[in-house]
Scaffold this motif. Structure first.
Motif, mmCIF file in Angstrom:
data_model
loop_
_atom_site.group_PDB
_atom_site.id
_atom_site.type_symbol
_atom_site.label_atom_id
_atom_site.label_comp_id
_atom_site.label_asym_id
_atom_site.label_seq_id
_atom_site.Cartn_x
_atom_site.Cartn_y
_atom_site.Cartn_z
ATOM 1 N N UNK A 423 -8.654 -7.364 2.267
ATOM 2 C CA UNK A 423 -8.057 -8.075 1.141
ATOM 3 C C UNK A 423 -7.569 -7.065 0.086
ATOM 4 N N UNK A 424 -6.520 -7.432 -0.634
ATOM 5 C CA UNK A 424 -5.989 -6.509 -1.648
ATOM 6 C C UNK A 424 -6.965 -6.304 -2.801
ATOM 7 N N UNK A 425 -6.967 -5.075 -3.336
ATOM 8 C CA UNK A 425 -7.788 -4.720 -4.490
ATOM 9 C C UNK A 425 -6.884 -4.155 -5.582
ATOM 10 N N UNK A 426 -7.073 -4.611 -6.806
ATOM 11 C CA UNK A 426 -6.310 -4.085 -7.936
ATOM 12 C C UNK A 426 -6.888 -2.721 -8.312
ATOM 13 N N UNK A 427 -6.148 -1.644 -8.038
ATOM 14 C CA UNK A 427 -6.679 -0.290 -8.245
ATOM 15 C C UNK A 427 -6.069 0.413 -9.455
#
Length: 542
Positions: A423-427
């Motif tokens: 799943x995408x992660x806000x980095x």
């Protein structure tokens, strides 16, 4: 004539009073007298005089502390740029040129963040111009942009430290405009509809003197200069969008840039910015490419673009000999409003495409060549995920098998490509260094480091992060004016691309190409700017 001189003296007094908060005390002074412009020594004695009926004028200091003046001949309308020589005894003419076609009501000078001298010429009918001046006198003045301003402006002044142009409009008040030609916008900062002109001028003088320049909370972006620019795109308005760099396999200097004209098609440029090919494939938004892809026994260079009318991918083949581009296929995506895209090499050596939709969806397609039907191509859906709001720019980091996607309002997300259900992660969230809209992304990968470059469209800059977690910020930069080459800066950048390949000349350590949302010098349709990576690395200490 007496009335003209009297008006000129009144305006000169206003200019000097406003300049008191802007210009330091000088050993030699310029003033407007009955016979024209007067240069006086520190003891007040007259050193030199320009005998001329002067309609408007303004002054600044140059980098060596010498006084510069810009005056307008009241009779001919001609403009003159003058400098007080180091001996303090004479005025030297640096430039002389015809004034604009309209009647100039006010003029004022501006020293920008690069140290370049600029001039605003305000017309009495709401038409105005901004010019770039050469203090050496070697180049003629060049127009940067046209802008709409109040009718019959009463006064103008630029506060250089905040890059703000202030214009007094009788019956309204004081307007603040962005003095940077790469930025736009105005707002009324002091409403005054009741005062007569004299009282309004007094209020403006007091307001400018009392209002401090806002202090930035983050370091100012470094300024790098473009080394070339492409020819403007064919369509008017917001048309240029996204570039991709094709590297010539044998001779780097023969590399090419693919750039989308999102109203008409795909243009191909050489490194000097000349258009070499145009494919009228319709409304394509983003484009990306990969080289040396394995399909059976063949090694192919392929580019992919998003076709917004058909909600499809347009697949292009690129000749490995001369970079000639041809359309191969159009592949449906099932997206409702296809927008951005990037591509990457998969584990099989072929190509995966990652188009996104304005509703936040991102899809991964594997592009396959049909072994039965000669020249046939297909796109197989591999995965889909969704971001909270609209994405566009993205880049595949093949070395670490990860995908970076920009969500315009919130920042940069990372998705692991080697994990099926990742799943995408806000980095990299939006911050003082990265303003929304978050747009183009690209990676520079070399022995000196791996860096992720992101277009911070909200403040016309670019942020550089380490491509590896935790993605530390390494600095920010803007693209300024290359006055020597006559290339304007870049702003409102949508797409960008970056290579670390040696392309020769100034691009031995790589090339950054960005879309320019506002074409100045001269004003025209949008284009793409080329920046040597060495410029960025030097300014940010990479």
């Amino acid at each position: 004539m007496k009335q003209v001189i009297k008006q000129g003296l009144a305006l000169a007094a206003l200019a000097m009073s406003l300049a008191a908060v802007l210009t330091p005390t000088q050993a030699q002074t310029l003033s407007l007298g009955k016979q024209g412009l007067e240069l006086r020594a520190a003891d007040g004695r007259l050193s030199d005089q320009l005998k001329l009926r002067i309609k408007r004028w303004d002054q600044r200091l140059d980098s060596q502390g010498r006084t510069l003046a810009l005056v307008q001949d009241a009779d001919s309308g001609r403009l003159l740029l003058l400098r007080a020589e180091p001996d303090g005894k004479q005025l030297k003419q640096l430039a002389r040129w015809s004034g604009p076609a309209y009647a100039t009501e006010q003029l004022c000078l501006h020293r920008d963040a690069q140290g370049l001298l600029q001039l605003f010429l305000l017309g009495d009918d709401g038409l105005s111009e901004q010019w770039l001046l050469d203090e050496s006198g070697r180049s003629a003045p060049r127009q940067l942009r046209r802008l709409a301003t109040p009718h019959a402006p009463l006064a103008c002044r630029v506060r250089d430290a905040e890059a703000a142009l202030y214009i007094a409009e009788p019956g309204v008040g004081l307007w603040r405009y962005a003095a940077d030609a790469e930025r736009e916008g105005r707002r009324l900062v002091l409403a005054d509809a009741q005062s007569d002109e004299k009282a309004l001028l007094q209020r403006l003088d007091a307001w400018l003197a009392a209002t401090p320049v806002a202090q930035a909370t983050a370091p100012a972006p470094a300024i790098v200069l473009p080394s070339a620019q492409t020819e403007p795109v064919r369509a008017q308005g917001d048309a240029a969008d996204d570039p991709a760099i094709w590297v010539h396999p044998l001779r780097g200097e023969r590399s090419l840039i693919l750039g989308t004209d999102k109203k008409l098609g795909l243009a191909v440029y050489d490194l000097q910015g000349r258009e070499r090919q145009f494919l009228p494939v319709g409304r394509i938004n983003n484009v990306d490419l990969r080289q040396g892809l394995r399909y059976g026994a063949q090694s192919l260079d392929l580019a992919v673009a998003t076709q917004r009318d058909e909600h499809a991918l347009v697949l292009f083949g690129i000749s490995r000999q001369d970079g000639r581009v041809r359309e191969l296929a159009r592949l449906p995506t099932g997206l409702d409003d296809i927008y951005g895209l990037c591509v990457g090499r998969n584990a099989e050596g072929g190509l995966d495409a990652f188009p996104n939709d304005k509703d936040g969806r991102v899809r991964q397609f594997r592009l396959k060549r049909d072994a039965v039907q000669k020249g046939g191509w297909s796109a197989t859906l591999v995965r889909e995920f969704r971001l909270p709001s609209q994405p566009e720019g993205c880049v595949v980091d093949e070395a670490k098998q990860q995908l970076f996607v920009g969500e315009e309002k919130r920042g940069v997300w990372r998705v692991a490509l080697d994990v099926a259900e990742a799943q995408p992660q806000l980095v990299i969230p939006v911050s003082e260094s990265l303003h929304g809209d978050v747009e183009g992304l690209a990676i520079h990968d070399s022995p000196k480091g791996r860096f992720l470059v992101v277009s911070s469209q909200g403040n016309d800059s670019y942020a550089v992060y380490e491509a590896d977690a935790p993605h530390a910020l390494r600095g920010t930069f803007r693209i300024g004016i290359n006055a020597a080459l006559g290339i304007d800066g870049a702003s409102e950048t949508d797409g960008l691309d970056l290579t670390s390949a040696n392309l020769g000349g100034p691009y031995r350590e790589g090339l950054l190409v960005v879309q320019d949302g506002r074409k100045r010098l001269p004003q025209g349709t949008q284009n793409f700017k080329l920046v040597p990576w060495r410029e960025v690395a030097d300014k940010l200490g990479l």
